[in-house]
Structures are given as structure tokens and as C-alpha cells.
Design a protein around this motif. Structure first.
Motif, PDB file in Angstrom:
ATOM      1  N   TRP A  60      -4.069 -10.939   4.155  1.00  0.00           N
ATOM      2  CA  TRP A  60      -3.450  -9.751   3.560  1.00  0.00           C
ATOM      3  C   TRP A  60      -2.265 -10.125   2.660  1.00  0.00           C
ATOM      4  O   TRP A  60      -2.051  -9.530   1.605  1.00  0.00           O
ATOM      5  N   CYS A 266      -4.660  -2.752  11.989  1.00  0.00           N
ATOM      6  CA  CYS A 266      -4.882  -3.297  10.645  1.00  0.00           C
ATOM      7  C   CYS A 266      -6.371  -3.525  10.374  1.00  0.00           C
ATOM      8  O   CYS A 266      -6.864  -3.220   9.271  1.00  0.00           O
ATOM      9  N   GLU A 272      -3.594  -0.160   5.279  1.00  0.00           N
ATOM     10  CA  GLU A 272      -3.789   0.043   3.842  1.00  0.00           C
ATOM     11  C   GLU A 272      -3.752   1.531   3.483  1.00  0.00           C
ATOM     12  O   GLU A 272      -3.364   1.909   2.373  1.00  0.00           O
TER      13      GLU A 272
END
Length: 377
Positions: A60, A266, A272
Motif C-alpha cells: 500500500w 484493510c 481505501e
């Protein structure tokens, strides 16, 4: 803190996220990992962190870090404060010196002092740390007997000033660190919370030589929820291993349950989706606080509008913020006084206000009360 909890007082003091937007339902969904993998995550874990979470963070963060960092370069810590303490425990001997920003985060000052640190302070302006001043500070400091070990900087939307270190200054800081053989501790808890402007590359990503000179820290406290107490720190594998050995002797490992919950949250894609939501939410709050300041504060009040983060840094020339604080409490609003952010206790006419925690209807009213308190002095 007791004053900020007084009934009726609007608090611009603590740098807290807004609990109204905590992703409670999504985090509850992530708890399903306990039913699926409970026998593993309820056991003691690896001191350097829960591997699935480390792998997720590495992927990420790769665009910001310039590459996908390796597992041995990352340590999961119980909040950023622990990572900072572990770094100091490895790098510092009693009486060693750290170059810090003036102003800087009080928690860093306390953590570093607990490890016997002394300080040399370098001013900040609207573009962050005044990097051009650092060589003279280093050279004079060494002449005066300072054993300087590293440079500490909060690079994005700095606490408390709200400033962001410019790309040009980041490159110069890396050059200075190489010239004087110093480590840069790049603290970045607010970097994902940008409301306006463009992302600035991390100093870590600028280190094309991968010299190990930059140690980077970030946290889920501001971008998810502080109650998770999950953060990470990235640096040279040998340095990380020394920090792991210290951590083994203190708390063995950070909560595997917390790490697993954050990972599952996540993995399900919730982070996100959550980030744009809080960026919009906090951006509106920043604008509301600024509008209140324009409307109610004296015309000689000095501040810059932060492009992200949590804070405004205000200067009211000639007004002692410690005296103003008590007057502000009488008027029903709280902030943090300027001297809290300086290693030498200076900054008397400065104050920090946080716009993320207060509710929208409180932001204008709090600015109105603060303006009235200033006028009452």
C-alpha cells in the motif's frame, strides 16, 4: 487537560480524530478474522509484527516510499510513540543530542528526554523546517560538545505548525544528513490527510542510494482510529533488528489481535473507502475554523492555512498564550499554549488549535469565544 473537560468548554486542544466518523460497522465486520484465525491471532506474535499486515503496508505504501519495502525493514509498534522510544533507545546514550524543529510535537520531546536526550532547535516557517540553517547549527553544536545523533522532522502538516516541508528542502535535508553522517527520522502521521495541494515525495523515497539514513514512521491513529494503537516504522534492517531486540525485552510484541483486525479491515478494502470520506470531512472542518478565525480574531493574528492534517498555529503578537488560556477557559474554549511545543519554552505568543475533534457547529462558536477572550485581555 482538566480544563478542557469542563462542561460547556469547546476543546480545540487535544489532537484527536472525530469519533463521529470512526468506521465502527466496518471494524466490526473485520472482527470476523477472529472466528477464522482466532487460534493464531490470540497467541503471542512475532516481535517485528503480524506478517500479513506488514505485507499489506509494504504494498500500500510503495508509491509513497518509492518501492515496496522488505519485511526486515519494517517494525510494527504500539503507536508511533513506541517506535520513537525504541529508536531513541538504540541510537542515544545519555546526553546525546537530537536536532528538532521549533516548534515540534511535545510527545516527541518527552519521549526523547526520557532517553536522556539534549536538543538543538531549528525554526520552521510556512515551508517547514528551515533546512538552510542546519549546517551552522550542526557545526556550532559539535564545537560546543554536542553528540548529535539524528534530525527529527514531521514532514507533512506538522504538529503544531501545520506546515509541509517542501520538496526542495527535503532534498537538501538528505544532502545535509549525508554530509554530516546523520540519520533523519521522518515522522509522517498526517501525510495521508491532504485536503488541498499536491503530495510531496517522502524523504525515504528520495534516498535513491538506499543508504539506510532515513527512518520513516507512520500510524493508523489518524487515518483509522487511535484506539487500535497500531503504527509502523521503516529503516535499515540492522537498525530495525536492534529495535526488535529492545522491544522483546519490553512488551514482547504489539497486540496481535489489534494488528489482525487492522489487517482484515484493510484487506476488505475499507481503508481505501474511508480515507476519501475523512479527507472531505476534515477539509470542511478546516475551512469552517478558518472562516471563524477570519470573522472573530483580531486583524493582527498571524496564521497560515494548512493544506492538511489537524492543526492551525496562531500567533497573536504581544499576547501571552498562557495568560490567554485561562481567559479562554472563562469564555468556554480551550487550546494548547505555545511554549508546550518548544524545547526551550519559548513561543509565548503562539497557540495551537485542532479542528478535527470539535463538531461543525462548535467551530465558529469556539472561534467567537477565542476572539472574545483575546479582546478581554
Amino acid at each position: 487537560m482538566k480544563y478542557t473537560k469542563t462542561p460547556g468548554v469547546i476543546s480545540f486542544a487535544g489532537g484527536n480524530p472525530d469519533p463521529a466518523v470512526f468506521p465502527v460497522a466496518e471494524f466490526s465486520e473485520a472482527s470476523s478474522i477472529l472466528a477464522r484465525e482466532g487460534r493464531d491471532v490470540l497467541q503471542y506474535g512475532a516481535t517485528d509484527g503480524y506478517m500479513p499486515l506488514k505485507e499489506y503496508i509494504a504494498k500500500w505504501m510503495a508509491p509513497r516510499m518509492g518501492r515496496e519495502t522488505k519485511p526486515e525493514e519494517m517494525l510494527i509498534s504500539t503507536g508511533s510513540q513506541e517506535g520513537m522510544d525504541l529508536l531513541c533507545s538504540v541510537l542515544l546514550n545519555d546526553g546525546d543530542t537530537i536536532i528538532v524543529e521549533g516548534p515540534t510535537y511535545p510527545g516527541a520531546i518527552h519521549a526523547m528526554r526520557n532517553r536522556g536526550a539534549r536538543f538543538l532547535s531549528v525554526p520552521c516557517d510556512k515551508d517547514g523546517l528551515c533546512v538552510d540553517m542546519i549546517p551552522a547549527v550542526i557545526e556550532q553544536g559539535r564545537k560546543d560538545g554536542h553528540r548529535i545523533k539524528f534530525i527529527y522532522t514531521i514532514v507533512n502538516f506538522q504538529n503544531p505548525s501545520g506546515s509541509t516541508l517542501s520538496e526542495d528542502r527535503r532534498a537538501k535535508l538528505l544532502d545535509i544528513a549525508e554530509k554530516y553522517d546523520l540519520i533523519i527520522f521522518e515522522d509522517d502521521p498526517y501525510g495521508h490527510l491532504r485536503y488541498t495541494g499536491d503530495h510531496v515525495p517522502t524523504i525515504f523515497s528520495m534516498d535513491k542510494k538506499q543508504s539506510g539514513r532515513v527512518v520513516y514512521a507512520c500510524s493508523f491513529s489518524k487515518i483509522l482510529a487511535p484506539g487500535t494503537r497500531v503504527a509502523w516504522i521503516v529503516g535499515d534492517p540492522d537498525l530495525m533488528q536492534k529495535m526488535v531486540m529492545i522491544k522483546q525485552g519490553t512488551n514482547l510484541c504489539s497486540s496481535v489481535v489489534a494488528q489482525a483486525l487492522v489487517y482484515e479491515y484493510c484487506r476488505l478494502g475499507h481503508l481505501e473507502g474511508f480515507l476519501p470520506k475523512i479527507i472531505t470531512h476534515y477539509g470542511k472542518k478546516r475551512d469552517a475554523m478558518e472562516a471563524g478565525f477570519r470573522k472573530y480574531l483580531p486583524s493582527n493574528t498571524v496564521y497560515n492555512t494548512p493544506e492538511g492534517g489537524f492543526f492551525f498555529w496562531l500567533q497573536v503578537p504581544g499576547i501571552d498564550s498562557t495568560t490567554l488560556f485561562m481567559k479562554a477557559i472563562e469564555h468556554g474554549v480551550a487550546f494548547v499554549t505555545g511554549p508546550s511545543f518548544f524545547v526551550d519554552g519559548s513561543g509565548l505568543d503562539f497557540m495551537r488549535t485542532c479542528f478535527t475533534f470539535a463538531q461543525p457547529e462548535e467551530l465558529e462558536e469556539g472561534a467567537k469565544r477565542l476572539g472574545a477572550a483575546i479582546k478581554a485581555l
